[in-house]
Scaffold this motif. Structure first.
Motif, PDB file in Angstrom:
ATOM      1  N   LEU A  24      -7.127  -3.227  26.665  1.00  0.00           N
ATOM      2  CA  LEU A  24      -5.907  -3.674  25.981  1.00  0.00           C
ATOM      3  C   LEU A  24      -5.468  -5.016  26.547  1.00  0.00           C
ATOM      4  N   GLU A  25      -5.089  -5.905  25.647  1.00  0.00           N
ATOM      5  CA  GLU A  25      -4.648  -7.272  25.992  1.00  0.00           C
ATOM      6  C   GLU A  25      -5.812  -8.182  26.364  1.00  0.00           C
ATOM      7  N   ASP A  26      -7.035  -7.643  26.382  1.00  0.00           N
ATOM      8  CA  ASP A  26      -8.200  -8.504  26.606  1.00  0.00           C
ATOM      9  C   ASP A  26      -8.821  -8.875  25.254  1.00  0.00           C
ATOM     10  N   VAL A  27      -9.611  -9.924  25.265  1.00  0.00           N
ATOM     11  CA  VAL A  27     -10.341 -10.300  24.059  1.00  0.00           C
ATOM     12  C   VAL A  27     -11.571  -9.417  23.932  1.00  0.00           C
ATOM     13  N   VAL A  28     -11.768  -8.857  22.738  1.00  0.00           N
ATOM     14  CA  VAL A  28     -12.944  -8.029  22.468  1.00  0.00           C
ATOM     15  C   VAL A  28     -13.624  -8.549  21.201  1.00  0.00           C
ATOM     16  N   THR A  29     -14.883  -8.203  21.063  1.00  0.00           N
ATOM     17  CA  THR A  29     -15.635  -8.522  19.843  1.00  0.00           C
ATOM     18  C   THR A  29     -16.034  -7.210  19.185  1.00  0.00           C
ATOM     19  N   VAL A  30     -15.663  -7.076  17.919  1.00  0.00           N
ATOM     20  CA  VAL A  30     -15.942  -5.856  17.171  1.00  0.00           C
ATOM     21  C   VAL A  30     -16.980  -6.175  16.093  1.00  0.00           C
ATOM     22  N   THR A  31     -18.107  -5.491  16.148  1.00  0.00           N
ATOM     23  CA  THR A  31     -19.154  -5.672  15.150  1.00  0.00           C
ATOM     24  C   THR A  31     -19.088  -4.525  14.154  1.00  0.00           C
ATOM     25  N   LEU A  32     -19.158  -4.870  12.855  1.00  0.00           N
ATOM     26  CA  LEU A  32     -18.979  -3.882  11.793  1.00  0.00           C
ATOM     27  C   LEU A  32     -20.299  -3.552  11.094  1.00  0.00           C
ATOM     28  N   LYS A  33     -20.272  -2.455  10.339  1.00  0.00           N
ATOM     29  CA  LYS A  33     -21.483  -1.989   9.657  1.00  0.00           C
ATOM     30  C   LYS A  33     -21.977  -2.972   8.606  1.00  0.00           C
ATOM     31  N   ASP A  34     -21.083  -3.811   8.082  1.00  0.00           N
ATOM     32  CA  ASP A  34     -21.522  -4.788   7.073  1.00  0.00           C
ATOM     33  C   ASP A  34     -22.117  -6.032   7.731  1.00  0.00           C
ATOM     34  N   GLY A  35     -22.261  -6.011   9.042  1.00  0.00           N
ATOM     35  CA  GLY A  35     -22.902  -7.125   9.723  1.00  0.00           C
ATOM     36  C   GLY A  35     -21.945  -8.196  10.198  1.00  0.00           C
ATOM     37  N   THR A  36     -20.682  -8.114   9.782  1.00  0.00           N
ATOM     38  CA  THR A  36     -19.720  -9.104  10.254  1.00  0.00           C
ATOM     39  C   THR A  36     -19.206  -8.703  11.639  1.00  0.00           C
ATOM     40  N   THR A  73     -20.118  -1.594  17.175  1.00  0.00           N
ATOM     41  CA  THR A  73     -19.930  -1.777  18.614  1.00  0.00           C
ATOM     42  C   THR A  73     -18.630  -2.533  18.884  1.00  0.00           C
ATOM     43  N   ILE A  74     -18.080  -2.299  20.053  1.00  0.00           N
ATOM     44  CA  ILE A  74     -16.959  -3.078  20.571  1.00  0.00           C
ATOM     45  C   ILE A  74     -17.389  -3.572  21.940  1.00  0.00           C
ATOM     46  N   ILE A 121     -19.172  -0.635  23.794  1.00  0.00           N
ATOM     47  CA  ILE A 121     -18.915   0.691  23.250  1.00  0.00           C
ATOM     48  C   ILE A 121     -19.699   0.802  21.944  1.00  0.00           C
ATOM     49  N   ILE A 122     -20.486   1.842  21.819  1.00  0.00           N
ATOM     50  CA  ILE A 122     -21.224   2.087  20.579  1.00  0.00           C
ATOM     51  C   ILE A 122     -20.599   3.299  19.902  1.00  0.00           C
ATOM     52  N   ARG A 123     -20.190   3.138  18.628  1.00  0.00           N
ATOM     53  CA  ARG A 123     -19.571   4.269  17.926  1.00  0.00           C
ATOM     54  C   ARG A 123     -20.656   5.275  17.531  1.00  0.00           C
ATOM     55  N   GLY A 124     -20.389   6.534  17.849  1.00  0.00           N
ATOM     56  CA  GLY A 124     -21.415   7.548  17.738  1.00  0.00           C
ATOM     57  C   GLY A 124     -22.011   7.717  16.360  1.00  0.00           C
TER      58      GLY A 124
END
Lengths: 76, 76, 76, 76, 76, 76, 76
Positions: A13-25, A73-74, B65-68
């Motif tokens: 929390l409050e940190d920068v994270v990168t979230v990768t989505l199933k659509d590739g974005t 992934t996060i 983190i990998i979503r299951g």
């Protein structure tokens, strides 16, 4: 070095994270909140240099809720 | 030689694992955590030689983190 | 000749099984564990001749957890 | 700056939001309601200039219920 | 002529059934078991002539567990 | 102007609604019922002019149950 | 004219219904049973002229269980 997935989110929390989505974005921003479904809230980061992981990630420009079931992934 | 899936994950904590995802990608790293949904946390491994299984797996570079629900297999 | 699906898995513990996945791949190995979601743990089999069913199945080379929601069939 | 995803939705009630869906489309309108599944209700916005985020989003022309499992992101 | 879906499966135990899957394949065999998720266990049938429904269905050659979430139809 | 998604459906009973589905099709008719999964029942509308939203929507010709997990949007 | 989705199914028991599936196919037959997941049991109809809705629907030739998660619409 260890921790359950939601504990790792809590610590990020409050940190920068990168979230990768199933659509590739991928999005990055400051992690402002999350819940047990891995729904997440990203805020624009003051420092665009903070992106982690995927070089092609897009900085969020507004408060952005990401629905957890899209997440692959996060990276923290 | 035996064990339920989550017991096998528990035993693999701090070991290097390879996680193959539904999109065909694979990641390896040290298993730092998991939960009952098979959400998993991988950390960069000190020893890149430790990868198991899929030769095309990518080493994680950050705590990831990998979503299951994306997981196909986890090789320990 | 009869039995509920999880009873059949229980009876197949320590036997070689072939697991076919939604992506069209198939794996075989010794069934070391399972749970109520049909998550399964396969171990390398000492006897590669033991494969059942799909001739194109791949022998697992490491302890491999297969997430149940990818499974189409398990042949025992 | 912080908040859980549903708290952020609660705070966005009566504000214009942009909802991006898994099929690649995006809608914007005034957030009139939501529930714990991220089902959302959008109303036409009096001020079309209020759209946030995706420039290609479509303004809703009627009261529109969006089923939560289609949602990728909600920008507030 | 009537019955709830699981009652129809119960009545079909030891009969030959044809199971059509989401990937377009179909299997037939003797129904040896099932559960509330429509997971099913098929056994090879002594009489290959017993197939019902889809003419392109494949006879199971081993005890085969079919995970219910792949099932489109079961013909009895 | 406000309301939770199921409240909006409740208020739309006996009104003509347009339901857009994940396969890109859309139906309109009088909303005769719904449940918490957004399963919906549409009846043919006496007045075909009542369609809202998607111009390409098809009028239902019989009482039609739509399973909720196919729904993208419901316009009221 | 009104009713919740499962009430409409209950009222349609012993009537001919047309079930359209996510793969684009459609079946019609006499509705012999259903459950809360919209799993349905169709029986061959004595009167093939009874089909409702989709003109391309196929008459079931055997007692056929349709798993609910494949269903898009049921026309009664």
């Amino acid at each position: 070095m260890s921790g359950r997935p939601l504990d790792v989110l809590e610590a990020a929390l409050e940190d920068v994270v990168t979230v990768t989505l199933k659509d590739g974005t991928a999005y990055y921003g400051t992690l402002a909140g999350y819940d047990q479904h891995m729904n997440a809230v990203l805020e624009p980061s003051a420092d665009a240099e903070d992106a982690v992981g995927d070089l092609d990630a897009t900085a969020v420009e507004d408060t952005t809720i990401i629905r957890g079931d899209n997440v692959v992934t996060i990276q923290t």
